[in-house]
Design a protein around this motif. Structure first.
Motif, PDB file in Angstrom:
ATOM      1  N   PRO B  48       0.829  -1.209   0.000  1.00 29.82           N
ATOM      2  CA  PRO B  48       0.000   0.000   0.000  1.00 29.82           C
ATOM      3  C   PRO B  48       0.866   1.263   0.000  1.00 29.82           C
ATOM      4  O   PRO B  48       1.948   1.273   0.588  1.00 29.82           O
ATOM      5  CB  PRO B  48      -0.774  -0.094   1.332  1.00 29.82           C
ATOM      6  CG  PRO B  48      -0.326  -1.317   2.034  1.00 29.82           C
ATOM      7  CD  PRO B  48       0.789  -1.954   1.266  1.00 29.82           C
ATOM      8  N   PHE B  49       0.384   2.290  -0.683  1.00 32.10           N
ATOM      9  CA  PHE B  49       1.066   3.589  -0.637  1.00 32.10           C
ATOM     10  C   PHE B  49       0.061   4.665  -1.003  1.00 32.10           C
ATOM     11  O   PHE B  49      -1.054   4.371  -1.420  1.00 32.10           O
ATOM     12  CB  PHE B  49       2.271   3.611  -1.601  1.00 32.10           C
ATOM     13  CG  PHE B  49       1.908   3.444  -3.045  1.00 32.10           C
ATOM     14  CD1 PHE B  49       1.584   4.541  -3.825  1.00 32.10           C
ATOM     15  CD2 PHE B  49       1.861   2.176  -3.622  1.00 32.10           C
ATOM     16  CE1 PHE B  49       1.229   4.387  -5.162  1.00 32.10           C
ATOM     17  CE2 PHE B  49       1.492   2.014  -4.963  1.00 32.10           C
ATOM     18  CZ  PHE B  49       1.173   3.115  -5.732  1.00 32.10           C
ATOM     19  N   GLY B  50       0.465   5.925  -0.802  1.00 32.02           N
ATOM     20  CA  GLY B  50      -0.397   7.052  -1.156  1.00 32.02           C
ATOM     21  C   GLY B  50       0.418   8.182  -1.727  1.00 32.02           C
ATOM     22  O   GLY B  50       0.611   8.295  -2.928  1.00 32.02           O
ATOM     23  N   CYS B  51       0.994   9.021  -0.842  1.00 30.49           N
ATOM     24  CA  CYS B  51       1.635  10.265  -1.283  1.00 30.49           C
ATOM     25  C   CYS B  51       3.019  10.073  -1.879  1.00 30.49           C
ATOM     26  O   CYS B  51       3.475  10.875  -2.661  1.00 30.49           O
ATOM     27  CB  CYS B  51       1.743  11.222  -0.100  1.00 30.49           C
ATOM     28  SG  CYS B  51       2.961  10.712   1.138  1.00 30.49           S
ATOM     29  N   THR B  53       5.699  10.709  -0.534  1.00 31.09           N
ATOM     30  CA  THR B  53       6.612  11.773  -0.090  1.00 31.09           C
ATOM     31  C   THR B  53       6.862  11.724   1.420  1.00 31.09           C
ATOM     32  O   THR B  53       7.470  12.629   1.981  1.00 31.09           O
ATOM     33  CB  THR B  53       6.072  13.177  -0.420  1.00 31.09           C
ATOM     34  OG1 THR B  53       4.920  13.431   0.394  1.00 31.09           O
ATOM     35  CG2 THR B  53       5.695  13.328  -1.881  1.00 31.09           C
ATOM     36  N   ALA B  55       4.412  11.802   3.766  1.00 29.22           N
ATOM     37  CA  ALA B  55       3.438  12.617   4.497  1.00 29.22           C
ATOM     38  C   ALA B  55       2.196  11.847   4.943  1.00 29.22           C
ATOM     39  O   ALA B  55       1.464  12.329   5.799  1.00 29.22           O
ATOM     40  CB  ALA B  55       3.007  13.805   3.638  1.00 29.22           C
ATOM     41  N   CYS B  56       1.920  10.684   4.357  1.00 24.42           N
ATOM     42  CA  CYS B  56       0.580  10.116   4.576  1.00 24.42           C
ATOM     43  C   CYS B  56       0.544   8.820   5.382  1.00 24.42           C
ATOM     44  O   CYS B  56      -0.525   8.411   5.830  1.00 24.42           O
ATOM     45  CB  CYS B  56      -0.151   9.929   3.258  1.00 24.42           C
ATOM     46  SG  CYS B  56       0.288   8.460   2.328  1.00 24.42           S
ATOM     47  N   ALA B  57       1.664   8.140   5.528  1.00 26.90           N
ATOM     48  CA  ALA B  57       1.750   6.918   6.345  1.00 26.90           C
ATOM     49  C   ALA B  57       1.023   5.717   5.763  1.00 26.90           C
ATOM     50  O   ALA B  57       1.008   4.657   6.385  1.00 26.90           O
ATOM     51  CB  ALA B  57       1.276   7.162   7.780  1.00 26.90           C
ATOM     52  N   THR B  58       0.458   5.838   4.564  1.00 27.23           N
ATOM     53  CA  THR B  58      -0.223   4.686   3.964  1.00 27.23           C
ATOM     54  C   THR B  58       0.733   3.510   3.776  1.00 27.23           C
ATOM     55  O   THR B  58       0.329   2.351   3.816  1.00 27.23           O
ATOM     56  CB  THR B  58      -0.818   5.091   2.593  1.00 27.23           C
ATOM     57  OG1 THR B  58      -1.486   6.336   2.742  1.00 27.23           O
ATOM     58  CG2 THR B  58      -1.797   4.060   2.075  1.00 27.23           C
ATOM     59  N   ARG B  75       7.499  12.671   7.785  1.00 26.96           N
ATOM     60  CA  ARG B  75       6.613  13.625   8.445  1.00 26.96           C
ATOM     61  C   ARG B  75       5.341  12.987   8.994  1.00 26.96           C
ATOM     62  O   ARG B  75       4.730  13.499   9.917  1.00 26.96           O
ATOM     63  CB  ARG B  75       6.261  14.751   7.461  1.00 26.96           C
ATOM     64  CG  ARG B  75       7.472  15.574   7.091  1.00 26.96           C
ATOM     65  CD  ARG B  75       7.167  16.603   6.034  1.00 26.96           C
ATOM     66  NE  ARG B  75       6.635  16.019   4.805  1.00 26.96           N
ATOM     67  CZ  ARG B  75       7.362  15.343   3.917  1.00 26.96           C
ATOM     68  NH1 ARG B  75       8.655  15.173   4.119  1.00 26.96           N
ATOM     69  NH2 ARG B  75       6.811  14.855   2.830  1.00 26.96           N
ATOM     70  N   LYS B  78       4.945  10.093  14.118  1.00 26.36           N
ATOM     71  CA  LYS B  78       5.254  10.855  15.328  1.00 26.36           C
ATOM     72  C   LYS B  78       6.413  10.169  16.041  1.00 26.36           C
ATOM     73  O   LYS B  78       6.741   9.020  15.739  1.00 26.36           O
ATOM     74  CB  LYS B  78       4.016  10.896  16.210  1.00 26.36           C
ATOM     75  CG  LYS B  78       2.895  11.599  15.469  1.00 26.36           C
ATOM     76  CD  LYS B  78       1.789  12.045  16.368  1.00 26.36           C
ATOM     77  CE  LYS B  78       0.957  13.045  15.588  1.00 26.36           C
ATOM     78  NZ  LYS B  78      -0.447  12.848  15.738  1.00 26.36           N
ATOM     79  N   GLN B 107      -0.444   0.278   9.027  1.00 24.58           N
ATOM     80  CA  GLN B 107      -0.862   1.684   9.116  1.00 24.58           C
ATOM     81  C   GLN B 107      -1.962   1.842  10.160  1.00 24.58           C
ATOM     82  O   GLN B 107      -1.958   2.794  10.945  1.00 24.58           O
ATOM     83  CB  GLN B 107      -1.353   2.166   7.736  1.00 24.58           C
ATOM     84  CG  GLN B 107      -1.561   3.678   7.637  1.00 24.58           C
ATOM     85  CD  GLN B 107      -2.849   4.171   8.265  1.00 24.58           C
ATOM     86  OE1 GLN B 107      -3.891   3.523   8.173  1.00 24.58           O
ATOM     87  NE2 GLN B 107      -2.784   5.304   8.938  1.00 24.58           N
ATOM     88  N   ALA B 108      -2.886   0.914  10.163  1.00 26.54           N
ATOM     89  CA  ALA B 108      -4.037   1.021  11.067  1.00 26.54           C
ATOM     90  C   ALA B 108      -3.623   0.956  12.541  1.00 26.54           C
ATOM     91  O   ALA B 108      -4.374   1.377  13.418  1.00 26.54           O
ATOM     92  CB  ALA B 108      -5.056  -0.061  10.736  1.00 26.54           C
TER      93      ALA B 108
END
Ligand code: FES
Lengths: 465, 116
Positions: B48-51, B53, B55-58, B75, B78, B107-108
């Motif tokens: 799985p992925f998203g951004c 970059t 930023a999204c943690a996917t 980013r 935390k 991720q969840a």
């Protein structure tokens, strides 16, 4: 005196010169109600982002014509070229605000990927069989130091404006990206630095005004909802009132604690109206905003009480995640995604909404009665209403990572699309048990379903000049 | 500075959440200056992925063994996540052989329901 109490926009429209019906859309909201046919096709976002299903997000074409043999079925899917987009909100290249633009057609859907920052253009010339036309790659967006595209509206001169929630790194500030008529990036719409946070917006050109709201930095909301971020002030609670022509913020309204996470912004449809609403998701209030002469004001007019949940530690907010205004400006509808109800308010007096009716369907408090034996894994979320105000539809997914947090079953079961029959004369609604579109039952696996649009304009995209 | 050409064995592990249930594993060879997500894609392994970059943690994975360096600041994570061994595979480069739990369930784990 409230101008919304005299919604005679037929006459109001006549003093807008140069108007004929050559351009797309309807001349007035009343014309949209009277001249439109009942919706037969719905375009609905379908998502696989964030799951282990190895498939891209898609634009779903849903048959909602009760006379059709494929009624309530997903009859076509336009797959995006990449995985990982999180298709979310989308809009038309033209709406009723462009009705002076000869030759322009309401034909192309502009579909941003909220996570990928990729922007897709889909040609719907063949309504039942739309086709992907072009793609703006993320790098072209990052060049303008923007990311996380959200709300897409056409703007009256044929351009397209997209609210962007972050900078190229997924941090603040966000801004607005403009596309030209050829669906190419035109650049940043506003001078950078006008706002920090961004989310949804609505413009009312006759009053030279736009109102925008605030979610958070993409890096804050992307991974999921964390109460630490609320305490750290990382979530929004402000509205920004813009000078539409100058593209500058004229006034910022801090909604305070009662206005935490103001999301969808909806003006009344009458182009004469200076009244609108915004739903504050976390504090679960609906604010009425209006032009008070010297300045704009916003007051909470509906408060959804948090409720105790068996086995949960803290009272649960309703989480007002979407709201819309009927085309005749008479009713406001909104969804409480965590509680599980959809509400209908009479807003004949915009500052004093009166609860007319509500429906429970899923959610954490709703009667868990399945529809047609189908368990409802989520709560009511994105809403769409027929132009005549008689059919309300909704889907159940909010945002993939937030869904996983609050409705983990939805990943395995997929979303549903539901419908209520609305009686605008009596101010009531009832769930249509015959209607169920199951996004859990697709070849690649269960999908989430998000925003809904009609080909001929709808209550959350049409603006009048 | 290490040589950019040295490669490490990266083992990706999928868990379906239930204790003692079957796990699936994939072994990849990933260069020191290669991003784990990209290497997986080249090998035909879907993550799985998203951004892309950070930023999204996917794309979040959990490092069980080995060392990872992020090519950009992660980013979306935390401090508590980084301390617990979570990494972002869209910006992660291996610095040793690694064993990483992957899949959307990782991720969840980052955020739970605050009202529950
Ligand atoms: S894909 Fe967004 S953080 Fe990796």
């Amino acid at each position: 005196m409230s101008d919304a109490q005299q919604p005679d926009d037929t006459t109001a429209h006549a003093d807008h010169e140069g108007h004929d019906t050559e351009g797309p859309g309807y001349t007035t909201p009343q014309a949209a109600i009277e001249e439109s046919e009942p919706e037969k096709i719905a375009y609905v976002m379908g998502l696989y982002v964030g799951t282990d299903v190895d498939a891209p997000d898609f634009l779903g074409v849903v048959d909602i014509d009760p006379d059709s043999e494929t009624y309530t079925e997903i009859i076509d899917r336009v797959e995006m070229p990449n995985r990982g987009d999180e298709l979310h909100h989308f809009g038309w290249n033209a709406c009723s605000s462009s009705c002076h633009m000869d030759g322009l057609e309401r034909r192309h859907l502009v579909i941003p990927g909220q996570r990928s920052s990729r922007i897709h253009v889909v040609d719907t010339k063949d309504r039942r069989n739309p086709e992907l036309e072009s793609v703006i790659e993320p790098e072209e967006v990052f060049e303008h130091d923007l990311s996380a595209p959200h709300t897409t509206h056409c703007i009256p001169d044929g351009q397209i404006l997209i609210s962007m929630l972050g900078d190229a790194d997924g941090d603040l500030p966000g801004g607005f990206l403009a596309l030209d008529e050829n669906f190419e990036v035109d650049g940043r719409w506003e001078p950078p630095g006008e706002i920090e946070m961004n989310y949804d917006y609505w413009y009312q050109p006759r009053h030279n005004v736009m109102v925008s709201s605030e979610w958070a930095a993409p890096k804050t909301y992307y991974p999921g909802f964390d109460m630490d971020d609320v305490e750290a002030g990382n979530y929004g609670q402000r509205l920004h009132v813009w000078d539409w022509e100058n593209k500058t913020v004229e006034q910022t309204i801090d909604l305070g604690e009662e206005g935490l996470i103001p999301l969808e912004v909806r003006f009344l449809h009458s182009p004469e109206a200076t009244h609108g609403y915004v739903g504050a998701a976390l504090s679960s209030n609906v604010f009425h905003f209006h032009d008070a002469g010297e300045e704009w004001r916003a007051e909470p007019v509906i408060d959804v009480e948090a409720r105790e949940h068996d086995g949960w530690d803290m009272p649960v907010p309703g989480l007002v995640t979407d709201l819309l205004v009927s085309m005749d400006d008479r009713y406001l509808f909104f969804s409480n995604w965590l509680h599980g109800d959809v509400r209908m308010y009479d807003i004949s007096d915009p500052a004093n909404p009166r609860l007319a009716d509500r429906i429970w369907a899923g959610g954490h408090f709703g009667d868990p009665a399945p529809v047609q034996d189908r368990e409802l894994a989520g709560g009511p979320q994105m809403l769409q209403l027929s132009l005549d105000g008689e059919r309300l539809y909704w889907t159940t997914s909010l945002f993939s990572s937030w869904d996983n947090q609050f409705y983990p079953e939805e990943a395995e079961q997929g979303s549903v699309m539901l419908k209520a029959d609305v009686d605008p004369r009596n101010g009531s609604m009832s769930l249509d048990e015959e209607f169920l579109v199951d996004f859990g039952d697709l070849p690649d696996g269960p999908a989430r379903a998000h925003e809904i649009r009609w080909p001929d304009g709808d209550c959350t995209s049409d603006v009048w000049q | 500075m290490t040589s950019g050409s040295s490669a490490h064995d990266v083992i990706l592990v999928w868990q379906d959440g239930q204790e003692g249930s079957d796990e699936r594993e994939e072994r990849l060879s990933v260069g020191e200056d290669e991003i784990v997500l990209t290497a997986a894609e080249c090998a035909g392994v879907a993550l799985p992925f998203g951004c892309r970059t950070g930023a999204c943690a996917t794309c979040t994975g959990k490092l069980l063994d080995g060392r990872i360096e992020h090519a950009r600041p992660p980013r979306a994570l935390k401090e508590r996540h980084r301390e617990a061994g979570y990494v972002l595979l869209c910006i992660a480069e291996p610095r040793s052989d690694c064993r990483i739990v992957v899949g959307s369930s990782v991720q969840a784990e980052l955020v739970s329901n605050p009202w529950q």
